[in-house]
Design a protein around this motif. Structure first.
Motif, short mmCIF file in Angstrom:
data_model
loop_
_atom_site.label_atom_id
_atom_site.label_comp_id
_atom_site.label_asym_id
_atom_site.label_seq_id
_atom_site.Cartn_x
_atom_site.Cartn_y
_atom_site.Cartn_z
N ILE A 30 11.10 9.44 8.86
CA ILE A 30 9.82 8.74 8.76
C ILE A 30 9.19 9.00 7.39
O ILE A 30 8.69 8.08 6.73
N ALA A 31 9.25 10.25 6.94
CA ALA A 31 8.70 10.60 5.63
C ALA A 31 9.45 9.88 4.51
O ALA A 31 8.84 9.39 3.55
N THR A 56 9.03 3.28 0.66
CA THR A 56 8.13 2.13 0.71
C THR A 56 7.09 2.25 -0.40
O THR A 56 6.84 1.29 -1.14
N ALA A 57 6.49 3.40 -0.53
CA ALA A 57 5.45 3.61 -1.54
C ALA A 57 6.00 3.47 -2.96
O ALA A 57 5.30 2.97 -3.84
N THR A 74 4.97 2.77 10.19
CA THR A 74 5.05 3.60 8.98
C THR A 74 4.90 2.74 7.74
O THR A 74 4.13 3.06 6.83
N ILE A 75 5.61 1.62 7.72
CA ILE A 75 5.52 0.71 6.58
C ILE A 75 4.12 0.13 6.46
O ILE A 75 3.56 0.06 5.35
N SER A 84 9.14 -3.89 1.97
CA SER A 84 9.78 -2.97 2.91
C SER A 84 9.94 -3.60 4.28
O SER A 84 10.94 -3.35 4.97
N ALA A 121 4.58 -2.91 0.90
CA ALA A 121 4.76 -2.99 2.35
C ALA A 121 5.50 -4.26 2.74
O ALA A 121 6.41 -4.23 3.59
N GLN A 141 1.35 1.44 7.41
CA GLN A 141 0.47 2.52 6.93
C GLN A 141 0.55 2.64 5.41
O GLN A 141 -0.46 2.89 4.75
N MET A 142 1.71 2.41 4.86
CA MET A 142 1.88 2.54 3.41
C MET A 142 1.16 1.42 2.65
O MET A 142 0.85 1.58 1.47
N TYR A 173 -1.89 2.74 0.99
CA TYR A 173 -1.74 3.64 -0.16
C TYR A 173 -0.87 3.06 -1.27
O TYR A 173 -1.06 3.39 -2.44
N ALA A 232 8.50 6.22 4.41
CA ALA A 232 7.17 6.10 3.80
C ALA A 232 7.26 6.26 2.28
O ALA A 232 6.67 5.47 1.53
#
Length: 125
Positions: free
Chosen positions: A62-63, A69-70, A98-99, A114, A111, A101-102, A105, A66
């Motif tokens: 997951i990390a 993606t970022a 997760t995507i 991704s 996003a 959420q990015m 940021y 993320a």
């Protein structure tokens, strides 16, 4: 077995656990141009970091999803890790969340790109 060989073997086992054949294809693709780099990819990320006890593989993937993606510029690596995330038990819904959420940021373009990569990976499963 010396320390470097132990790291390599531990890393190779972890790579297979996470990525299956896809990880080996990445390593194989480097043999003709940078075999030492292929070894480093096994020893450090998988032999040292992924093998640490602090996070389970699901949390680690997951990390990674993320982070990639970022970054917004690592689509091939993102696709490998999207498949890896599925391999270690991350659900499609967790990946999409997760995507999304990015987007907060890293921005909507990262996003969106991704999510397109996720669509491709999901279609193959």
């Amino acid at each position: 077995m010396n320390t470097s060989n132990q790291r390599y073997q531990r890393g190779l086992e972890k790579l297979r656990e996470i990525d299956g054949d896809a990880g080996q294809r990445v390593i194989d693709s480097l043999q003709d141009i940078a075999p030492d780099f292929a070894r480093y990819l096994i020893e450090f990320p998988f032999g040292d970091i992924y093998s640490r006890p602090g996070l389970d593989l699901k949390s680690r993937e997951i990390a990674v999803v993320a982070a990639l993606t970022a970054m917004g510029n690592a689509a091939p690596q993102l696709k490998v890790h999207l498949q890896a995330a599925l391999n270690v038990g991350v659900s499609r819904e967790e990946i999409v969340e997760t995507i999304m959420q990015m987007a907060v940021y890293a921005g909507f373009p990262a996003a969106l790109n991704s999510l397109a990569a996720a669509r491709e990976v999901f279609a193959q499963n």
